[in-house]
Design a protein around this motif. Structure first.
Motif, PDB file in Angstrom:
ATOM      1  N   GLY A   1      86.374  41.939  93.476  1.00  0.00           N
ATOM      2  CA  GLY A   1      87.333  42.508  94.419  1.00  0.00           C
ATOM      3  C   GLY A   1      86.971  42.212  95.869  1.00  0.00           C
ATOM      4  N   HIS A   2      87.928  42.421  96.750  1.00  0.00           N
ATOM      5  CA  HIS A   2      87.717  42.095  98.156  1.00  0.00           C
ATOM      6  C   HIS A   2      86.582  42.903  98.771  1.00  0.00           C
ATOM      7  N   SER A   3      86.495  44.194  98.447  1.00  0.00           N
ATOM      8  CA  SER A   3      85.457  45.029  99.052  1.00  0.00           C
ATOM      9  C   SER A   3      84.072  44.528  98.684  1.00  0.00           C
ATOM     10  N   ASP A   4      83.898  44.091  97.420  1.00  0.00           N
ATOM     11  CA  ASP A   4      82.596  43.564  97.007  1.00  0.00           C
ATOM     12  C   ASP A   4      82.317  42.208  97.634  1.00  0.00           C
ATOM     13  N   LEU A   5      83.352  41.411  97.847  1.00  0.00           N
ATOM     14  CA  LEU A   5      83.172  40.135  98.525  1.00  0.00           C
ATOM     15  C   LEU A   5      82.586  40.371  99.908  1.00  0.00           C
ATOM     16  N   VAL A   6      83.153  41.305 100.634  1.00  0.00           N
ATOM     17  CA  VAL A   6      82.699  41.608 101.982  1.00  0.00           C
ATOM     18  C   VAL A   6      81.299  42.207 101.967  1.00  0.00           C
ATOM     19  N   GLN A   7      81.062  43.153 101.035  1.00  0.00           N
ATOM     20  CA  GLN A   7      79.759  43.801 100.955  1.00  0.00           C
ATOM     21  C   GLN A   7      78.664  42.795 100.620  1.00  0.00           C
ATOM     22  N   ALA A   8      78.949  41.911  99.668  1.00  0.00           N
ATOM     23  CA  ALA A   8      77.969  40.885  99.293  1.00  0.00           C
ATOM     24  C   ALA A   8      77.716  39.931 100.451  1.00  0.00           C
ATOM     25  N   ALA A   9      78.778  39.581 101.161  1.00  0.00           N
ATOM     26  CA  ALA A   9      78.630  38.689 102.305  1.00  0.00           C
ATOM     27  C   ALA A   9      77.776  39.345 103.388  1.00  0.00           C
ATOM     28  N   ARG A  10      78.043  40.613 103.654  1.00  0.00           N
ATOM     29  CA  ARG A  10      77.298  41.304 104.706  1.00  0.00           C
ATOM     30  C   ARG A  10      75.831  41.510 104.328  1.00  0.00           C
ATOM     31  N   SER A  11      75.534  41.600 103.043  1.00  0.00           N
ATOM     32  CA  SER A  11      74.148  41.809 102.631  1.00  0.00           C
ATOM     33  C   SER A  11      73.272  40.613 102.981  1.00  0.00           C
ATOM     34  N   PHE A  12      73.885  39.446 103.150  1.00  0.00           N
ATOM     35  CA  PHE A  12      73.119  38.264 103.530  1.00  0.00           C
ATOM     36  C   PHE A  12      72.570  38.372 104.952  1.00  0.00           C
ATOM     37  N   ASP A  13      73.017  39.370 105.695  1.00  0.00           N
ATOM     38  CA  ASP A  13      72.505  39.527 107.052  1.00  0.00           C
ATOM     39  C   ASP A  13      71.005  39.817 107.046  1.00  0.00           C
ATOM     40  N   ALA A  14      70.476  40.194 105.877  1.00  0.00           N
ATOM     41  CA  ALA A  14      69.034  40.390 105.740  1.00  0.00           C
ATOM     42  C   ALA A  14      68.279  39.096 105.993  1.00  0.00           C
ATOM     43  N   ALA A  15      68.974  37.970 105.933  1.00  0.00           N
ATOM     44  CA  ALA A  15      68.328  36.669 106.144  1.00  0.00           C
ATOM     45  C   ALA A  15      67.735  36.553 107.541  1.00  0.00           C
ATOM     46  N   ARG A  16      68.302  37.275 108.498  1.00  0.00           N
ATOM     47  CA  ARG A  16      67.797  37.168 109.866  1.00  0.00           C
ATOM     48  C   ARG A  16      66.394  37.766 110.001  1.00  0.00           C
ATOM     49  N   LYS A  17      65.936  38.490 108.968  1.00  0.00           N
ATOM     50  CA  LYS A  17      64.571  39.018 108.982  1.00  0.00           C
ATOM     51  C   LYS A  17      63.535  37.938 108.687  1.00  0.00           C
ATOM     52  N   LEU A  18      63.992  36.810 108.154  1.00  0.00           N
ATOM     53  CA  LEU A  18      63.071  35.763 107.726  1.00  0.00           C
ATOM     54  C   LEU A  18      62.744  34.823 108.878  1.00  0.00           C
ATOM     55  N   SER A  19      61.523  34.924 109.374  1.00  0.00           N
ATOM     56  CA  SER A  19      61.011  33.999 110.377  1.00  0.00           C
ATOM     57  C   SER A  19      62.012  33.816 111.517  1.00  0.00           C
ATOM     58  N   THR A  20      62.383  32.571 111.810  1.00  0.00           N
ATOM     59  CA  THR A  20      63.256  32.273 112.954  1.00  0.00           C
ATOM     60  C   THR A  20      64.710  32.094 112.548  1.00  0.00           C
ATOM     61  N   VAL A  21      65.083  32.481 111.326  1.00  0.00           N
ATOM     62  CA  VAL A  21      66.454  32.276 110.855  1.00  0.00           C
ATOM     63  C   VAL A  21      67.460  32.941 111.788  1.00  0.00           C
ATOM     64  N   GLY A  22      67.098  34.122 112.304  1.00  0.00           N
ATOM     65  CA  GLY A  22      68.001  34.835 113.198  1.00  0.00           C
ATOM     66  C   GLY A  22      68.363  34.057 114.440  1.00  0.00           C
ATOM     67  N   ASP A  23      67.519  33.102 114.818  1.00  0.00           N
ATOM     68  CA  ASP A  23      67.808  32.289 116.005  1.00  0.00           C
ATOM     69  C   ASP A  23      69.019  31.396 115.804  1.00  0.00           C
ATOM     70  N   TYR A  24      69.380  31.153 114.541  1.00  0.00           N
ATOM     71  CA  TYR A  24      70.490  30.251 114.235  1.00  0.00           C
ATOM     72  C   TYR A  24      71.761  30.996 113.829  1.00  0.00           C
ATOM     73  N   LEU A  25      71.714  32.328 113.872  1.00  0.00           N
ATOM     74  CA  LEU A  25      72.853  33.138 113.462  1.00  0.00           C
ATOM     75  C   LEU A  25      73.355  33.994 114.618  1.00  0.00           C
ATOM     76  N   LEU A  26      74.628  34.308 114.579  1.00  0.00           N
ATOM     77  CA  LEU A  26      75.194  35.213 115.572  1.00  0.00           C
ATOM     78  C   LEU A  26      74.665  36.630 115.346  1.00  0.00           C
ATOM     79  N   ALA A  27      74.784  37.467 116.343  1.00  0.00           N
ATOM     80  CA  ALA A  27      74.359  38.860 116.215  1.00  0.00           C
ATOM     81  C   ALA A  27      75.160  39.556 115.121  1.00  0.00           C
ATOM     82  N   SER A  28      74.571  40.587 114.531  1.00  0.00           N
ATOM     83  CA  SER A  28      75.215  41.295 113.421  1.00  0.00           C
ATOM     84  C   SER A  28      76.590  41.834 113.808  1.00  0.00           C
ATOM     85  N   SER A  29      76.724  42.332 115.023  1.00  0.00           N
ATOM     86  CA  SER A  29      78.019  42.870 115.467  1.00  0.00           C
ATOM     87  C   SER A  29      79.076  41.770 115.511  1.00  0.00           C
ATOM     88  N   ALA A  30      78.666  40.575 115.937  1.00  0.00           N
ATOM     89  CA  ALA A  30      79.600  39.450 115.986  1.00  0.00           C
ATOM     90  C   ALA A  30      79.976  38.994 114.581  1.00  0.00           C
TER      91      ALA A  30
END
Length: 253
Positions: free
Chosen positions: A207-236
């Motif tokens: 379902g759509h809600s799970d698609l969004v939730q699963a997508a947003r859970s990937f934001d944990a990737a910014r915790k890994l080393s310098t990965v966050g340097d290549y991603l927009l801020a969570s709010s964006a």
């Protein structure tokens, strides 16, 4: 104890249908060719990070989180039968020195490693320094104890200290595994002593809600080393997800 061994002669089977079998037409299995389109894409001099997004959830997140990129080429897995369609791995590059590879449709597993070889060798003068692979699986496929988190990781033996913050994300528990393109990518990294991490998002339904939730859970990737340097801020990222799915604003509160 060893299993049974056969030493007899293999003979052709007889058919009571006479010559009818010889005239019976069977459908040929589809054959695929793997190629880069265009054939000679411009290569980056170096690549600090290769970010591979596999599946709808991961691609949804990357489209919302990526900084400005340019389309470089596609790796195309095309069938000999036009009706079967083609599978595409879209390649994008950034001026900051990283590559994106987005694969929304599952590529046949027998061609996955060939696709990864092209990905790792066709777009950079030297192999990427690190590889982050994002993928997702339904929770019904989770084996063993129930998943304690909606995100888990599996790292290559060469990851070492290249991924600071990796211990903040739960590891993929046995006997769970990855397969397809993510598995091929991790295998390539192991064989070539490259540092890699696979991050899996677990979702309840399609379902759509799970698609969004699963997508947003990937934001944990910014915790890994310098990965966050290549991603927009969570709010964006949340704002961009809302733009991708404007009919469902309640999921972005």
């Amino acid at each position: 104890m060893s299993g049974p061994t056969f030493f007899g002669e293999v003979l052709p089977l007889n058919s009571r249908a006479g010559d009818v079998d010889a005239d019976f037409e069977t459908e040929e299995p589809a054959n695929f060719s793997v190629s880069v389109d265009p054939e000679m894409p411009k290569k980056l001099d170096s690549c600090k990070l290769l970010l591979l997004a596999h599946g709808e959830h991961a691609c949804c997140y990357i489209k919302a989180a990526k900084m400005e990129t340019n389309h470089v080429a596609d790796i195309v897995v095309a069938s000999t039968f036009e009706s079967a369609g083609a599978y595409r791995l879209e390649i994008e590059s950034s001026s900051s020195g990283y590559l994106l590879a987005l694969c929304q449709r599952e590529i046949p597993s027998e061609y996955a490693y060939e696709v990864i070889e092209l990905l790792m060798t066709s777009f950079t003068a030297s192999p990427p320094e690190k590889c982050l692979i994002l993928c997702s699986k339904a929770t019904v496929l989770h084996r063993g104890e129930a998943a304690k988190s909606n995100i888990s990781i599996l790292s290559s033996t060469n990851a070492g200290s290249d991924w600071s913050g990796v211990t903040s994300v739960p590891y993929l528990t046995t006997p769970n595994t990855i397969d397809g393109l993510p598995a091929a990518a991790l295998t390539f990294c192991e064989l070539h002593k490259m540092s890699a991490v696979v991050m899996t998002s677990w979702y309840q339904s399609t379902g759509h809600s799970d698609l969004v939730q699963a997508a947003r859970s990937f934001d944990a990737a910014r915790k890994l080393s310098t990965v966050g340097d290549y991603l927009l801020a969570s709010s964006a990222v949340s704002e961009n997800l809302a733009k991708l799915h404007p009919k469902n604003p309640q999921y972005f509160a």
